[in-house]
Design a protein around this motif. Structure first.
Motif, PDB file in Angstrom:
ATOM      1  N   ASN A  93       0.813  -1.212   0.000  1.00 29.57           N
ATOM      2  CA  ASN A  93       0.000   0.000   0.000  1.00 29.57           C
ATOM      3  C   ASN A  93       0.848   1.265   0.000  1.00 29.57           C
ATOM      4  O   ASN A  93       0.353   2.345  -0.308  1.00 29.57           O
ATOM      5  N   ASP A  94       2.125   1.136   0.380  1.00 31.29           N
ATOM      6  CA  ASP A  94       3.022   2.286   0.363  1.00 31.29           C
ATOM      7  C   ASP A  94       3.492   2.637  -1.042  1.00 31.29           C
ATOM      8  O   ASP A  94       4.014   3.718  -1.270  1.00 31.29           O
ATOM      9  N   LEU A  95       3.320   1.717  -1.988  1.00 32.91           N
ATOM     10  CA  LEU A  95       3.735   1.985  -3.372  1.00 32.91           C
ATOM     11  C   LEU A  95       2.750   2.950  -4.011  1.00 32.91           C
ATOM     12  O   LEU A  95       1.555   2.891  -3.749  1.00 32.91           O
ATOM     13  N   ASP A  96       3.260   3.827  -4.852  1.00 29.54           N
ATOM     14  CA  ASP A  96       2.349   4.778  -5.495  1.00 29.54           C
ATOM     15  C   ASP A  96       1.601   4.162  -6.668  1.00 29.54           C
ATOM     16  O   ASP A  96       0.672   4.743  -7.201  1.00 29.54           O
ATOM     17  N   GLY A  97       1.995   2.965  -7.080  1.00 32.13           N
ATOM     18  CA  GLY A  97       1.241   2.250  -8.094  1.00 32.13           C
ATOM     19  C   GLY A  97       1.514   2.662  -9.523  1.00 32.13           C
ATOM     20  O   GLY A  97       0.836   2.208 -10.436  1.00 32.13           O
ATOM     21  N   ARG A  98       2.507   3.521  -9.742  1.00 30.03           N
ATOM     22  CA  ARG A  98       2.775   3.968 -11.106  1.00 30.03           C
ATOM     23  C   ARG A  98       3.688   3.039 -11.881  1.00 30.03           C
ATOM     24  O   ARG A  98       3.716   3.092 -13.104  1.00 30.03           O
ATOM     25  N   THR A  99       4.439   2.196 -11.198  1.00 28.84           N
ATOM     26  CA  THR A  99       5.356   1.303 -11.914  1.00 28.84           C
ATOM     27  C   THR A  99       4.575   0.168 -12.550  1.00 28.84           C
ATOM     28  O   THR A  99       3.512  -0.235 -12.071  1.00 28.84           O
ATOM     29  N   ALA A 100       5.119  -0.346 -13.633  1.00 29.86           N
ATOM     30  CA  ALA A 100       4.478  -1.475 -14.307  1.00 29.86           C
ATOM     31  C   ALA A 100       4.406  -2.677 -13.373  1.00 29.86           C
ATOM     32  O   ALA A 100       3.410  -3.405 -13.375  1.00 29.86           O
ATOM     33  N   ALA A 101       5.436  -2.875 -12.559  1.00 29.12           N
ATOM     34  CA  ALA A 101       5.444  -4.012 -11.633  1.00 29.12           C
ATOM     35  C   ALA A 101       4.331  -3.886 -10.601  1.00 29.12           C
ATOM     36  O   ALA A 101       3.626  -4.862 -10.312  1.00 29.12           O
ATOM     37  N   ALA A 102       4.155  -2.698 -10.033  1.00 28.20           N
ATOM     38  CA  ALA A 102       3.089  -2.486  -9.043  1.00 28.20           C
ATOM     39  C   ALA A 102       1.718  -2.671  -9.689  1.00 28.20           C
ATOM     40  O   ALA A 102       0.820  -3.272  -9.092  1.00 28.20           O
ATOM     41  N   GLN A 103       1.553  -2.176 -10.897  1.00 28.41           N
ATOM     42  CA  GLN A 103       0.274  -2.319 -11.595  1.00 28.41           C
ATOM     43  C   GLN A 103      -0.016  -3.782 -11.914  1.00 28.41           C
ATOM     44  O   GLN A 103      -1.147  -4.244 -11.784  1.00 28.41           O
ATOM     45  N   LYS A 104       1.020  -4.519 -12.312  1.00 25.49           N
ATOM     46  CA  LYS A 104       0.855  -5.941 -12.624  1.00 25.49           C
ATOM     47  C   LYS A 104       0.469  -6.713 -11.367  1.00 25.49           C
ATOM     48  O   LYS A 104      -0.454  -7.521 -11.383  1.00 25.49           O
ATOM     49  N   VAL A 107      -3.272 -14.154  -1.115  1.00 24.64           N
ATOM     50  CA  VAL A 107      -3.543 -13.523  -2.412  1.00 24.64           C
ATOM     51  C   VAL A 107      -2.442 -12.520  -2.748  1.00 24.64           C
ATOM     52  O   VAL A 107      -1.920 -12.498  -3.866  1.00 24.64           O
ATOM     53  N   THR A 108      -2.069 -11.712  -1.773  1.00 27.74           N
ATOM     54  CA  THR A 108      -1.012 -10.720  -2.004  1.00 27.74           C
ATOM     55  C   THR A 108       0.304 -11.405  -2.339  1.00 27.74           C
ATOM     56  O   THR A 108       0.994 -11.017  -3.279  1.00 27.74           O
ATOM     57  N   ARG A 109       0.675 -12.434  -1.549  1.00 29.26           N
ATOM     58  CA  ARG A 109       1.929 -13.152  -1.809  1.00 29.26           C
ATOM     59  C   ARG A 109       1.891 -13.796  -3.193  1.00 29.26           C
ATOM     60  O   ARG A 109       2.874 -13.765  -3.930  1.00 29.26           O
ATOM     61  N   ALA A 110       0.761 -14.404  -3.544  1.00 33.46           N
ATOM     62  CA  ALA A 110       0.637 -15.041  -4.853  1.00 33.46           C
ATOM     63  C   ALA A 110       0.755 -14.015  -5.978  1.00 33.46           C
ATOM     64  O   ALA A 110       1.424 -14.256  -6.983  1.00 33.46           O
ATOM     65  N   ALA A 111       0.122 -12.859  -5.802  1.00 36.11           N
ATOM     66  CA  ALA A 111       0.145 -11.831  -6.838  1.00 36.11           C
ATOM     67  C   ALA A 111       1.555 -11.282  -7.052  1.00 36.11           C
ATOM     68  O   ALA A 111       1.995 -11.113  -8.193  1.00 36.11           O
ATOM     69  N   VAL A 112       2.256 -11.013  -5.977  1.00 31.94           N
ATOM     70  CA  VAL A 112       3.625 -10.498  -6.098  1.00 31.94           C
ATOM     71  C   VAL A 112       4.522 -11.554  -6.724  1.00 31.94           C
ATOM     72  O   VAL A 112       5.314 -11.263  -7.624  1.00 31.94           O
ATOM     73  N   THR A 113       4.368 -12.793  -6.279  1.00 30.02           N
ATOM     74  CA  THR A 113       5.174 -13.878  -6.846  1.00 30.02           C
ATOM     75  C   THR A 113       4.873 -14.042  -8.326  1.00 30.02           C
ATOM     76  O   THR A 113       5.793 -14.209  -9.137  1.00 30.02           O
ATOM     77  N   ALA A 114       3.607 -13.979  -8.707  1.00 25.43           N
ATOM     78  CA  ALA A 114       3.227 -14.106 -10.118  1.00 25.43           C
ATOM     79  C   ALA A 114       3.836 -12.987 -10.951  1.00 25.43           C
ATOM     80  O   ALA A 114       4.320 -13.226 -12.067  1.00 25.43           O
ATOM     81  N   ALA A 115       3.846 -11.771 -10.419  1.00 29.88           N
ATOM     82  CA  ALA A 115       4.437 -10.645 -11.147  1.00 29.88           C
ATOM     83  C   ALA A 115       5.939 -10.837 -11.325  1.00 29.88           C
ATOM     84  O   ALA A 115       6.490 -10.560 -12.399  1.00 29.88           O
ATOM     85  N   ILE A 116       6.612 -11.340 -10.285  1.00 28.14           N
ATOM     86  CA  ILE A 116       8.055 -11.581 -10.377  1.00 28.14           C
ATOM     87  C   ILE A 116       8.348 -12.691 -11.381  1.00 28.14           C
ATOM     88  O   ILE A 116       9.247 -12.565 -12.220  1.00 28.14           O
ATOM     89  N   VAL A 117       7.587 -13.774 -11.314  1.00 30.10           N
ATOM     90  CA  VAL A 117       7.778 -14.889 -12.246  1.00 30.10           C
ATOM     91  C   VAL A 117       7.569 -14.416 -13.678  1.00 30.10           C
ATOM     92  O   VAL A 117       8.347 -14.747 -14.577  1.00 30.10           O
TER      93      VAL A 117
END
Length: 129
Positions: free
Chosen positions: A25-36, A62-72
Protein backbone atom coordinates in the motif's frame (compact mmCIF):
# COMPACT_ATOMS: atom_id res chain seq x y z
CA UNK A 1 28.41 -17.64 -9.58
CA UNK A 2 27.73 -16.78 -5.90
CA UNK A 3 24.19 -15.83 -4.98
CA UNK A 4 23.53 -12.20 -4.37
CA UNK A 5 22.37 -11.58 -0.81
CA UNK A 6 19.30 -9.45 -0.42
CA UNK A 7 19.26 -6.93 2.39
CA UNK A 8 16.10 -6.14 4.28
CA UNK A 9 17.29 -2.56 4.86
CA UNK A 10 15.40 -1.11 1.86
CA UNK A 11 12.18 -2.61 3.23
CA UNK A 12 12.34 -0.48 6.36
CA UNK A 13 12.35 3.25 6.94
CA UNK A 14 14.45 3.71 10.02
CA UNK A 15 15.06 6.67 12.27
CA UNK A 16 16.88 6.32 15.53
CA UNK A 17 14.55 4.26 17.72
CA UNK A 18 11.90 3.87 14.99
CA UNK A 19 11.31 1.20 12.37
CA UNK A 20 8.46 1.41 9.90
CA UNK A 21 7.61 -1.59 7.78
CA UNK A 22 6.69 -0.80 4.22
CA UNK A 23 3.79 -2.56 2.56
CA UNK A 24 2.39 -2.79 -0.95
CA UNK A 25 0.00 0.00 0.00
CA UNK A 26 3.02 2.29 0.36
CA UNK A 27 3.73 1.98 -3.37
CA UNK A 28 2.35 4.78 -5.49
CA UNK A 29 1.24 2.25 -8.09
CA UNK A 30 2.78 3.97 -11.11
CA UNK A 31 5.36 1.30 -11.91
CA UNK A 32 4.48 -1.47 -14.31
CA UNK A 33 5.44 -4.01 -11.63
CA UNK A 34 3.09 -2.49 -9.04
CA UNK A 35 0.27 -2.32 -11.59
CA UNK A 36 0.86 -5.94 -12.62
CA UNK A 37 0.84 -7.13 -9.00
CA UNK A 38 -2.35 -5.15 -8.28
CA UNK A 39 -4.01 -6.60 -11.39
CA UNK A 40 -3.12 -10.11 -10.18
CA UNK A 41 -4.58 -9.30 -6.73
CA UNK A 42 -7.85 -8.13 -8.28
CA UNK A 43 -8.15 -11.12 -10.61
CA UNK A 44 -7.36 -13.69 -7.91
CA UNK A 45 -9.82 -12.01 -5.51
CA UNK A 46 -12.50 -12.11 -8.22
CA UNK A 47 -11.80 -15.81 -8.84
CA UNK A 48 -12.29 -16.43 -5.11
CA UNK A 49 -15.71 -14.76 -5.10
CA UNK A 50 -14.69 -11.18 -4.30
CA UNK A 51 -12.42 -9.39 -1.84
CA UNK A 52 -15.26 -8.96 0.65
CA UNK A 53 -15.55 -12.74 1.06
CA UNK A 54 -11.88 -13.39 1.90
CA UNK A 55 -10.43 -13.99 5.33
CA UNK A 56 -7.32 -12.13 6.47
CA UNK A 57 -5.28 -15.27 5.85
CA UNK A 58 -6.66 -15.58 2.31
CA UNK A 59 -5.93 -11.91 1.61
CA UNK A 60 -2.35 -12.43 2.78
CA UNK A 61 -1.93 -15.42 0.47
CA UNK A 62 -3.54 -13.52 -2.41
CA UNK A 63 -1.01 -10.72 -2.00
CA UNK A 64 1.93 -13.15 -1.81
CA UNK A 65 0.64 -15.04 -4.85
CA UNK A 66 0.15 -11.83 -6.84
CA UNK A 67 3.63 -10.50 -6.10
CA UNK A 68 5.17 -13.88 -6.85
CA UNK A 69 3.23 -14.11 -10.12
CA UNK A 70 4.44 -10.64 -11.15
CA UNK A 71 8.05 -11.58 -10.38
CA UNK A 72 7.78 -14.89 -12.25
CA UNK A 73 6.28 -13.10 -15.24
CA UNK A 74 9.14 -10.57 -15.22
CA UNK A 75 11.71 -13.38 -15.10
CA UNK A 76 9.99 -15.14 -17.99
CA UNK A 77 9.89 -11.96 -20.07
CA UNK A 78 13.58 -11.40 -19.41
CA UNK A 79 14.38 -14.96 -20.47
CA UNK A 80 12.31 -14.63 -23.64
CA UNK A 81 14.21 -11.46 -24.51
CA UNK A 82 17.44 -13.42 -24.36
CA UNK A 83 18.51 -12.55 -20.83
CA UNK A 84 20.09 -14.84 -18.29
CA UNK A 85 17.94 -16.16 -15.49
CA UNK A 86 18.65 -17.90 -12.21
CA UNK A 87 16.89 -21.18 -12.96
CA UNK A 88 16.92 -22.22 -9.30
CA UNK A 89 15.20 -19.00 -8.24
CA UNK A 90 12.72 -19.31 -11.11
CA UNK A 91 11.82 -22.89 -10.17
CA UNK A 92 11.52 -21.99 -6.47
CA UNK A 93 9.25 -19.04 -7.26
CA UNK A 94 7.00 -21.02 -9.61
CA UNK A 95 6.71 -23.81 -7.03
CA UNK A 96 5.81 -21.27 -4.34
CA UNK A 97 3.26 -19.70 -6.67
CA UNK A 98 1.71 -23.11 -7.34
CA UNK A 99 1.47 -23.79 -3.60
CA UNK A 100 -0.11 -20.38 -2.92
CA UNK A 101 -2.67 -20.90 -5.67
CA UNK A 102 -3.39 -24.51 -4.67
CA UNK A 103 -3.95 -23.43 -1.07
CA UNK A 104 -6.32 -20.67 -2.21
CA UNK A 105 -8.10 -23.00 -4.63
CA UNK A 106 -7.76 -23.34 -8.36
CA UNK A 107 -11.49 -23.30 -9.12
CA UNK A 108 -13.47 -20.11 -9.54
CA UNK A 109 -15.96 -19.37 -6.80
CA UNK A 110 -19.28 -17.92 -7.89
CA UNK A 111 -20.14 -14.63 -6.28
CA UNK A 112 -23.23 -14.68 -4.07
CA UNK A 113 -25.73 -12.27 -5.64
CA UNK A 114 -28.72 -13.20 -3.50
CA UNK A 115 -28.61 -10.08 -1.28
CA UNK A 116 -28.34 -7.88 -4.35
CA UNK A 117 -31.26 -9.66 -6.01
CA UNK A 118 -33.39 -9.20 -2.88
CA UNK A 119 -32.51 -5.49 -2.82
CA UNK A 120 -33.41 -5.21 -6.52
CA UNK A 121 -36.79 -6.89 -6.02
CA UNK A 122 -37.57 -4.75 -2.96
CA UNK A 123 -36.77 -1.56 -4.87
CA UNK A 124 -39.80 0.17 -6.43
CA UNK A 125 -39.86 0.26 -10.23
CA UNK A 126 -38.60 3.45 -11.94
CA UNK A 127 -41.28 6.13 -12.08
CA UNK A 128 -43.34 4.59 -9.27
CA UNK A 129 -44.09 6.71 -6.21
Amino acid sequence: MPRKRTSLKPLFEAEPGKVRLRTLNDLDGRTAAAQKAQAFVERIEADLGGADRLSTAQRTLVTRAAVTAAIVEAIEAGALMGGDIDVGAYVALTNNLRRFLTTLGLERVTRDVTPRLAEYIAKPPPGAT
